[in-house]
Design a protein around this motif. Structure first.
Motif, mmCIF file in Angstrom:
data_model
loop_
_atom_site.group_PDB
_atom_site.id
_atom_site.type_symbol
_atom_site.label_atom_id
_atom_site.label_comp_id
_atom_site.label_asym_id
_atom_site.label_seq_id
_atom_site.Cartn_x
_atom_site.Cartn_y
_atom_site.Cartn_z
ATOM 1 N N ILE A 266 39.775 33.088 42.579
ATOM 2 C CA ILE A 266 38.110 32.843 42.829
ATOM 3 C C ILE A 266 37.504 32.565 41.443
ATOM 4 O O ILE A 266 36.539 31.858 41.195
ATOM 5 C CB ILE A 266 37.532 33.906 43.539
ATOM 6 N N SER A 267 37.972 33.538 40.374
ATOM 7 C CA SER A 267 37.331 33.592 39.186
ATOM 8 C C SER A 267 37.514 32.288 38.212
ATOM 9 O O SER A 267 38.467 31.585 38.458
ATOM 10 C CB SER A 267 37.797 34.611 38.371
ATOM 11 N N ASP B 228 33.519 37.382 30.312
ATOM 12 C CA ASP B 228 32.477 38.553 30.308
ATOM 13 C C ASP B 228 31.448 38.291 31.653
ATOM 14 O O ASP B 228 32.047 37.698 32.530
ATOM 15 C CB ASP B 228 31.659 38.592 29.158
ATOM 16 N N GLU B 229 30.457 39.086 31.665
ATOM 17 C CA GLU B 229 29.595 39.084 32.798
ATOM 18 C C GLU B 229 28.755 37.869 33.107
ATOM 19 O O GLU B 229 28.287 37.609 34.051
ATOM 20 C CB GLU B 229 28.455 40.285 32.645
ATOM 21 N N ASN B 230 29.175 36.983 32.346
ATOM 22 C CA ASN B 230 28.546 35.740 32.501
ATOM 23 C C ASN B 230 29.432 34.600 33.138
ATOM 24 O O ASN B 230 29.117 33.435 33.629
ATOM 25 C CB ASN B 230 28.195 34.958 31.082
ATOM 26 N N ASP B 231 30.731 34.966 33.349
ATOM 27 C CA ASP B 231 31.361 34.241 34.529
ATOM 28 C C ASP B 231 31.416 34.667 35.958
ATOM 29 O O ASP B 231 30.567 35.432 36.161
ATOM 30 C CB ASP B 231 32.960 34.495 33.854
ATOM 31 N N ALA C 219 40.690 38.443 38.093
ATOM 32 C CA ALA C 219 40.063 38.185 39.279
ATOM 33 C C ALA C 219 39.032 39.238 39.343
ATOM 34 O O ALA C 219 38.012 38.857 40.148
ATOM 35 C CB ALA C 219 41.060 38.660 40.449
ATOM 36 N N SER C 220 38.939 40.261 38.588
ATOM 37 C CA SER C 220 37.764 41.126 38.371
ATOM 38 C C SER C 220 37.069 41.373 37.002
ATOM 39 O O SER C 220 37.566 41.102 36.046
ATOM 40 C CB SER C 220 38.102 42.463 38.876
ATOM 41 N N ARG D 90 27.484 35.599 40.961
ATOM 42 C CA ARG D 90 28.933 35.247 40.355
ATOM 43 C C ARG D 90 29.741 36.265 40.688
ATOM 44 O O ARG D 90 30.730 36.403 40.025
ATOM 45 C CB ARG D 90 28.583 35.311 38.637
ATOM 46 N N GLY D 91 29.583 36.961 41.893
ATOM 47 C CA GLY D 91 30.714 37.883 42.408
ATOM 48 C C GLY D 91 30.748 37.769 43.906
ATOM 49 O O GLY D 91 29.880 37.911 44.212
#
Length: 496
Positions: free
Chosen positions: A243-244, A253-256, A317-318, A337-338
């Motif tokens: 999924i990522s 990072d947190e922007n993906d 993935a995480s 985004r999650g």
């Protein structure tokens, strides 16, 4: 505990209170002016439980003084104090909580012939305050609502009274069976339950983005997977893969975008969710013992470790928020985004502020389909209730009865309001989420290792998950060598 039957009640209360607020001439109202709609079956159970307590007269047992006081840590004010006439002008969930707590306290006063008082202290000063009361016996307060980790510390310093000696029936549905199993030397010194919800707020759950899930039709309805008892760690690892994707800067990072967004603590959550623990200290045990000493249990722990490391590290993935930077993970999930988000239950209310998508709540995945319950844990920063050891012997029975009455009334009034706060936002309205919270809250594990950090066990699993290493076994073996002596030290304090 089965609170889904209270959901309709909670919604009815919210509608009623909103209507009253809208009709008031100046935005002021008294929450006791109108009795809420109640579920007859549940009300009968509550009334019978109150009747079974018999007559409770605190003033008669306290030389005519009606003052009955709770000392509480400032962070837990909303579960102790309800203010008459306070109106949330935005019509938010805090109004429902306030009114429910106020009504609970008022009913307790009437039922037990007392005046409900409170003493607020910064949470860092609670232990000092209780220590002084335990030695000076001023009678300034009877109950204590503070951090569970501090309750554990006060228990071993003999500042607290045993619930069992108070003749409190800890097996009733308004008490959490997990804290009832936190037993030391055949005594129970603190409990959580309907009487408080600070523990619920820091209970680990799994949240998912319903809108994002529509883009992955091969993933079955998570609610149904839970109900079919197939919501397992292996299955969860499978569905978050692929999924990522990176936003183009190559940083991850947190922007993906990710299949799973979580925190450092969730490694421990996967461990406990798999029906594992570090220390077994329930009421059937003569003394606390190492749970993983049995080979089969350690084999299971190592399998969970392997799966957890895959979830955290394979294929990006995480995304894990670094410790102290949990806001990054929250921002990632709130921005859509999650697919899944592992955090504590209080984040459900946080997501209501400006989240545009709909979401649902799920229990932590099980180890396998044979596991009997969905398990989770409550962080040591949650709340629990205790009784100061300084109460006179001739008042113990009455104090125990008042504590029981407060818990029963909380089960009737406060717990439905808390569910309302969690479940009637614009993002969580489905009945399945209520069912999921039932599964989550009724089977929590209170592992002694998480509240007595001197045992050296509380961080070793999540550290190995985060570092993606194989040091868990050696770290566990090191802590195990000193375990018995450390436990003896804890129990020795209780017997002095």
């Amino acid at each position: 505990m089965k609170f889904t039957r209270y959901l309709c009640l909670a919604l009815a209360i919210l509608l009623l209170l909103s209507t009253l607020a809208g009709c008031a001439d100046n935005g002021d109202k008294n929450p006791t002016d109108t009795k809420p709609v109640t579920d007859d079956g549940a009300n009968d159970e509550i009334q019978q439980a109150l009747n079974d307590l018999g007559t409770i007269d605190w003033a008669a047992n306290n030389d005519g003084n009606k003052d009955f006081t709770v000392l509480y840590a400032d962070r837990f004010k909303d579960e102790v104090v309800g203010i008459n006439g306070t109106v949330d002008k935005d019509g938010g969930a805090s109004q429902v909580i306030n009114d429910a707590v106020y009504e609970r306290n008022t009913l307790l006063e009437e039922r037990c012939n007392l005046k409900f008082n409170v003493i607020e202290r910064e949470w860092t000063s609670i232990i000092t305050t209780v220590s002084k009361e335990a030695s000076t016996r001023t009678g300034d307060f009877q109950l204590i609502d503070t951090l569970t980790s501090d309750q554990a510390s006060m228990a071993t310093n003999k500042y607290l009274y045993d619930y069992l000696a108070l003749d409190v029936d800890v097996d009733q549905p308004w008490w959490d069976s997990g804290t009832a199993d936190f037993c030391l030397n055949d005594a129970i010194y603190f409990m959580s339950g309907s009487i408080n919800f600070g523990d619920d707020n820091v209970t680990y759950v799994l949240i998912f983005n319903k809108d994002m899930l529509k883009s992955y039709p091969k993933i079955e309805n998570p609610y149904q997977t839970v109900k079919d008892w197939k919501w397992t760690l292996d299955y969860f690892n499978e569905i978050i893969q692929g999924i990522s994707y990176d936003n183009g800067d190559g940083l991850w990072d947190e922007n993906d975008t990710y299949g799973f967004v979580t925190t450092y603590e969730y490694g421990t959550t996967f461990f406990i969710g798999s029906d594992l623990r570090f220390v077994l200290n329930d009421r059937s045990s003569d003394r606390p013992e190492l749970y993983l000493a049995e080979k089969g249990r350690m084999d299971r722990a190592l399998n969970v470790l392997d799966l957890s490391k895959q979830i955290y590290h394979n294929n990006n993935a995480s995304y894990m928020s670094p410790p102290g930077e949990e806001a990054k993970g929250l921002s990632c999930f709130k921005s859509g985004r999650g697919l899944f988000y592992g955090e504590v239950a209080s984040y459900l209310a946080e997501l209501n502020k400006d989240t545009e998508f709909t979401y649902g709540v799920l229990p932590v995945p099980k180890y396998d389909e044979r596991q009997e319950f969905y398990r989770t844990w409550t962080h040591s920063s949650g709340s629990s209730y205790s009784v100061v050891s300084a109460i006179p012997d001739n008042q113990t029975e009455t104090v125990g009865d008042i504590l029981e009455a407060m818990a029963i009334l909380s089960h009737q009034k406060v717990k439905p309001a808390y569910y309302d706060k969690m479940l009637t936002s614009r993002s969580i309205r489905d009945e399945e989420s209520a069912e999921m919270l039932d599964l989550i809250f009724q089977n929590r594990i209170y592992d002694m290792a998480m509240y007595f950090t001197t045992l050296g066990l509380d961080t070793i699993f999540k550290t190995s998950v985060n570092a993606n290493d194989d040091k868990f076994s050696s770290s566990y073996s090191g802590a195990a060598k000193t375990f018995n002596n450390r436990v003896k030290g804890i129990l020795r304090k209780l017997t002095k």
